[in-house]
Motif scaffolding. Sequence first.
Motif, PDB file in Angstrom:
ATOM      1  N   MET A 138       8.168   6.292   0.771  1.00 55.80           N
ATOM      2  CA  MET A 138       7.804   6.035  -0.639  1.00 55.80           C
ATOM      3  C   MET A 138       7.969   7.323  -1.429  1.00 55.80           C
ATOM      4  O   MET A 138       7.086   8.166  -1.531  1.00 55.80           O
ATOM      5  CB  MET A 138       6.351   5.543  -0.715  1.00 55.80           C
ATOM      6  CG  MET A 138       5.949   5.048  -2.077  1.00 55.80           C
ATOM      7  SD  MET A 138       4.342   4.214  -2.001  1.00 55.80           S
ATOM      8  CE  MET A 138       4.070   3.981  -3.742  1.00 55.80           C
ATOM      9  N   ASN A 139       9.227   7.513  -1.989  1.00 59.72           N
ATOM     10  CA  ASN A 139       9.586   8.711  -2.735  1.00 59.72           C
ATOM     11  C   ASN A 139       9.328   9.974  -1.932  1.00 59.72           C
ATOM     12  O   ASN A 139       8.964  11.007  -2.487  1.00 59.72           O
ATOM     13  CB  ASN A 139       8.810   8.768  -4.069  1.00 59.72           C
ATOM     14  CG  ASN A 139       9.130   7.594  -4.981  1.00 59.72           C
ATOM     15  OD1 ASN A 139      10.261   7.079  -4.958  1.00 59.72           O
ATOM     16  ND2 ASN A 139       8.164   7.164  -5.765  1.00 59.72           N
ATOM     17  N   GLY A 140       9.505   9.896  -0.605  1.00 55.62           N
ATOM     18  CA  GLY A 140       9.320  11.076   0.231  1.00 55.62           C
ATOM     19  C   GLY A 140       7.876  11.489   0.398  1.00 55.62           C
ATOM     20  O   GLY A 140       7.590  12.510   1.006  1.00 55.62           O
ATOM     21  N   GLN A 141       6.964  10.705  -0.149  1.00 54.64           N
ATOM     22  CA  GLN A 141       5.543  11.038  -0.079  1.00 54.64           C
ATOM     23  C   GLN A 141       4.954  10.539   1.237  1.00 54.64           C
ATOM     24  O   GLN A 141       5.214   9.408   1.649  1.00 54.64           O
ATOM     25  CB  GLN A 141       4.810  10.387  -1.265  1.00 54.64           C
ATOM     26  CG  GLN A 141       3.397  10.896  -1.469  1.00 54.64           C
ATOM     27  CD  GLN A 141       2.791  10.314  -2.727  1.00 54.64           C
ATOM     28  OE1 GLN A 141       3.366   9.427  -3.343  1.00 54.64           O
ATOM     29  NE2 GLN A 141       1.640  10.810  -3.106  1.00 54.64           N
ATOM     30  N   GLU A 142       4.223  11.399   1.918  1.00 55.85           N
ATOM     31  CA  GLU A 142       3.647  11.024   3.204  1.00 55.85           C
ATOM     32  C   GLU A 142       2.511  10.025   3.006  1.00 55.85           C
ATOM     33  O   GLU A 142       1.636  10.214   2.160  1.00 55.85           O
ATOM     34  CB  GLU A 142       3.131  12.263   3.921  1.00 55.85           C
ATOM     35  CG  GLU A 142       2.598  11.970   5.312  1.00 55.85           C
ATOM     36  CD  GLU A 142       2.131  13.224   6.017  1.00 55.85           C
ATOM     37  OE1 GLU A 142       1.545  13.099   7.110  1.00 55.85           O
ATOM     38  OE2 GLU A 142       2.339  14.316   5.455  1.00 55.85           O
ATOM     39  N   GLU A 143       2.555   8.953   3.774  1.00 59.21           N
ATOM     40  CA  GLU A 143       1.530   7.940   3.665  1.00 59.21           C
ATOM     41  C   GLU A 143       0.243   8.413   4.324  1.00 59.21           C
ATOM     42  O   GLU A 143       0.271   8.958   5.427  1.00 59.21           O
ATOM     43  CB  GLU A 143       1.986   6.639   4.330  1.00 59.21           C
ATOM     44  CG  GLU A 143       3.138   5.949   3.633  1.00 59.21           C
ATOM     45  CD  GLU A 143       3.472   4.623   4.281  1.00 59.21           C
ATOM     46  OE1 GLU A 143       2.861   4.317   5.326  1.00 59.21           O
ATOM     47  OE2 GLU A 143       4.324   3.894   3.748  1.00 59.21           O
ATOM     48  N   PRO A 144      -0.911   8.192   3.684  1.00 62.50           N
ATOM     49  CA  PRO A 144      -2.181   8.510   4.336  1.00 62.50           C
ATOM     50  C   PRO A 144      -2.484   7.454   5.394  1.00 62.50           C
ATOM     51  O   PRO A 144      -1.928   6.356   5.361  1.00 62.50           O
ATOM     52  CB  PRO A 144      -3.188   8.441   3.186  1.00 62.50           C
ATOM     53  CG  PRO A 144      -2.591   7.423   2.251  1.00 62.50           C
ATOM     54  CD  PRO A 144      -1.093   7.610   2.346  1.00 62.50           C
ATOM     55  N   PRO A 145      -3.336   7.760   6.341  1.00 60.71           N
ATOM     56  CA  PRO A 145      -3.699   6.746   7.339  1.00 60.71           C
ATOM     57  C   PRO A 145      -4.494   5.615   6.693  1.00 60.71           C
ATOM     58  O   PRO A 145      -5.297   5.836   5.788  1.00 60.71           O
ATOM     59  CB  PRO A 145      -4.550   7.521   8.347  1.00 60.71           C
ATOM     60  CG  PRO A 145      -5.076   8.688   7.569  1.00 60.71           C
ATOM     61  CD  PRO A 145      -4.014   9.034   6.579  1.00 60.71           C
ATOM     62  N   GLU A 146      -4.238   4.408   7.167  1.00 54.47           N
ATOM     63  CA  GLU A 146      -5.008   3.265   6.677  1.00 54.47           C
ATOM     64  C   GLU A 146      -6.452   3.416   7.131  1.00 54.47           C
ATOM     65  O   GLU A 146      -6.730   3.834   8.259  1.00 54.47           O
ATOM     66  CB  GLU A 146      -4.424   1.970   7.208  1.00 54.47           C
ATOM     67  CG  GLU A 146      -5.016   0.733   6.576  1.00 54.47           C
ATOM     68  CD  GLU A 146      -4.225  -0.521   6.903  1.00 54.47           C
ATOM     69  OE1 GLU A 146      -4.090  -1.387   6.030  1.00 54.47           O
ATOM     70  OE2 GLU A 146      -3.731  -0.624   8.042  1.00 54.47           O
ATOM     71  N   LYS A 147      -7.389   3.099   6.256  1.00 58.39           N
ATOM     72  CA  LYS A 147      -8.805   3.264   6.572  1.00 58.39           C
ATOM     73  C   LYS A 147      -9.530   1.975   6.215  1.00 58.39           C
ATOM     74  O   LYS A 147      -9.731   1.667   5.034  1.00 58.39           O
ATOM     75  CB  LYS A 147      -9.399   4.450   5.800  1.00 58.39           C
ATOM     76  CG  LYS A 147     -10.860   4.714   6.133  1.00 58.39           C
ATOM     77  CD  LYS A 147     -11.427   5.843   5.280  1.00 58.39           C
ATOM     78  CE  LYS A 147     -12.903   6.058   5.567  1.00 58.39           C
ATOM     79  NZ  LYS A 147     -13.522   7.042   4.652  1.00 58.39           N
ATOM     80  N   LEU A 148      -9.942   1.224   7.244  1.00 58.30           N
ATOM     81  CA  LEU A 148     -10.619  -0.048   7.043  1.00 58.30           C
ATOM     82  C   LEU A 148     -12.072  -0.008   7.488  1.00 58.30           C
ATOM     83  O   LEU A 148     -12.776  -1.006   7.365  1.00 58.30           O
ATOM     84  CB  LEU A 148      -9.880  -1.163   7.803  1.00 58.30           C
ATOM     85  CG  LEU A 148      -8.400  -1.341   7.473  1.00 58.30           C
ATOM     86  CD1 LEU A 148      -7.811  -2.486   8.292  1.00 58.30           C
ATOM     87  CD2 LEU A 148      -8.184  -1.574   5.987  1.00 58.30           C
ATOM     88  N   GLU A 149     -12.524   1.135   8.032  1.00 57.48           N
ATOM     89  CA  GLU A 149     -13.901   1.278   8.489  1.00 57.48           C
ATOM     90  C   GLU A 149     -14.536   2.488   7.827  1.00 57.48           C
ATOM     91  O   GLU A 149     -13.869   3.493   7.574  1.00 57.48           O
ATOM     92  CB  GLU A 149     -13.954   1.444  10.013  1.00 57.48           C
ATOM     93  CG  GLU A 149     -13.333   0.298  10.786  1.00 57.48           C
ATOM     94  CD  GLU A 149     -13.333   0.549  12.277  1.00 57.48           C
ATOM     95  OE1 GLU A 149     -13.713   1.671  12.686  1.00 57.48           O
ATOM     96  OE2 GLU A 149     -12.964  -0.351  13.038  1.00 57.48           O
ATOM     97  N   HIS A 150     -15.841   2.386   7.554  1.00 59.54           N
ATOM     98  CA  HIS A 150     -16.552   3.530   6.976  1.00 59.54           C
ATOM     99  C   HIS A 150     -17.998   3.548   7.470  1.00 59.54           C
ATOM    100  O   HIS A 150     -18.683   2.541   7.434  1.00 59.54           O
ATOM    101  CB  HIS A 150     -16.547   3.479   5.451  1.00 59.54           C
ATOM    102  CG  HIS A 150     -17.059   4.744   4.817  1.00 59.54           C
ATOM    103  ND1 HIS A 150     -16.220   5.724   4.322  1.00 59.54           N
ATOM    104  CD2 HIS A 150     -18.313   5.202   4.622  1.00 59.54           C
ATOM    105  CE1 HIS A 150     -16.951   6.722   3.856  1.00 59.54           C
ATOM    106  NE2 HIS A 150     -18.228   6.423   4.027  1.00 59.54           N
ATOM    107  N   ASP A 151     -18.413   4.696   7.946  1.00 62.94           N
ATOM    108  CA  ASP A 151     -19.808   4.939   8.320  1.00 62.94           C
ATOM    109  C   ASP A 151     -20.270   6.148   7.529  1.00 62.94           C
ATOM    110  O   ASP A 151     -19.767   7.257   7.741  1.00 62.94           O
ATOM    111  CB  ASP A 151     -19.917   5.191   9.829  1.00 62.94           C
ATOM    112  CG  ASP A 151     -21.370   5.270  10.306  1.00 62.94           C
ATOM    113  OD1 ASP A 151     -22.233   5.705   9.510  1.00 62.94           O
ATOM    114  OD2 ASP A 151     -21.632   4.921  11.462  1.00 62.94           O
ATOM    115  N   PHE A 152     -21.198   5.931   6.579  1.00 62.83           N
ATOM    116  CA  PHE A 152     -21.629   7.052   5.747  1.00 62.83           C
ATOM    117  C   PHE A 152     -22.740   7.871   6.388  1.00 62.83           C
ATOM    118  O   PHE A 152     -23.330   8.755   5.760  1.00 62.83           O
ATOM    119  CB  PHE A 152     -22.031   6.595   4.339  1.00 62.83           C
ATOM    120  CG  PHE A 152     -23.155   5.602   4.274  1.00 62.83           C
ATOM    121  CD1 PHE A 152     -24.460   5.974   4.496  1.00 62.83           C
ATOM    122  CD2 PHE A 152     -22.893   4.285   3.962  1.00 62.83           C
ATOM    123  CE1 PHE A 152     -25.492   5.067   4.420  1.00 62.83           C
ATOM    124  CE2 PHE A 152     -23.916   3.355   3.872  1.00 62.83           C
ATOM    125  CZ  PHE A 152     -25.220   3.757   4.100  1.00 62.83           C
ATOM    126  N   GLY A 153     -23.053   7.596   7.659  1.00 61.41           N
ATOM    127  CA  GLY A 153     -24.051   8.407   8.356  1.00 61.41           C
ATOM    128  C   GLY A 153     -25.454   7.999   7.947  1.00 61.41           C
ATOM    129  O   GLY A 153     -25.865   6.867   8.170  1.00 61.41           O
TER     130      GLY A 153
END
Length: 205
Positions: free
Chosen positions: A1-16
Motif C-alpha cells: 500500500m504505497n510502499g507503506q509497511e502494514e501494522p500488525p492486525e490487533k483484535l485483542e486488548h487487555d488494558f491491565g
Amino acid sequence: MNGQEEPPEKLEHDFGTAEEGTLGEASYVVFNHEDELLDVRGVKKNVAIEMAVPSDIAPHSYPEIRASLDTTGRLGYFEGNITILADTVLPIVLTLAGTVLPQKGEGPFDLRPGSMVWLDADRPLGQVQILRREQGPMQILAVENPSERFSTSLETVEEGKRWVLSIQLVESGPAGRASESVLIRTSSPNQPELRVVVFAALSSR
C-alpha cells in the motif's frame, strides 16, 4: 500500500488494571484484505463499551478503532467481546479484558497489603490487615461474602484499631477462575464500606 509497511492486525486488548470510576482504554487494528469496500452493517457488544466504528472500510486498509470502558460499578476481572458485522466477510470479533480495582480512597481505614487477594492451589490462604488511620472508636460491623469459592473470617487484633481478614480457598468449590468482592461494613460515616477483590482459581477435579 504505497510502499507503506502494514501494522500488525490487533483484535485483542487487555488494558491491565484500572481503578473503578476511570476509563479503560483500548485500541484495535482491523484489516480489510478484500478488493472491495467493506460495508459495516452493525456492532454487537456484551460489555458496556463506547467505540466509534467506521461505516465502511476501504479495500486493503487497516483503520485503528479506539474504545473506552466506563469501570464505574464494575469490580474484578472480566472479559468481553465486540462483534463487527460486515456484508462480505465473516464477523470480526474483538476481545476486551482487564481488571478493575477498588478506589484507594482516603478514609479512616487502610487495607494492607492492598484491596486484592489471589487464591489458587499453591496459595489457598490470603490475609488483609485492616488498620484504623484516624482517632476515635471504629468498628467492623459485618463481613459479607457471597462466594462459594472461598470462605472468610475476621480476627480482632486490637479492639477498634486493627483487624485481620482471612480468606480461604474452598477445595470443594466451583472449578475455574473468577473474581468476586468481599464487602466489609464499618461504623465510619466517612467510609461505611470497604471492598476486597478476590481472584480465585481452582482446577477441575
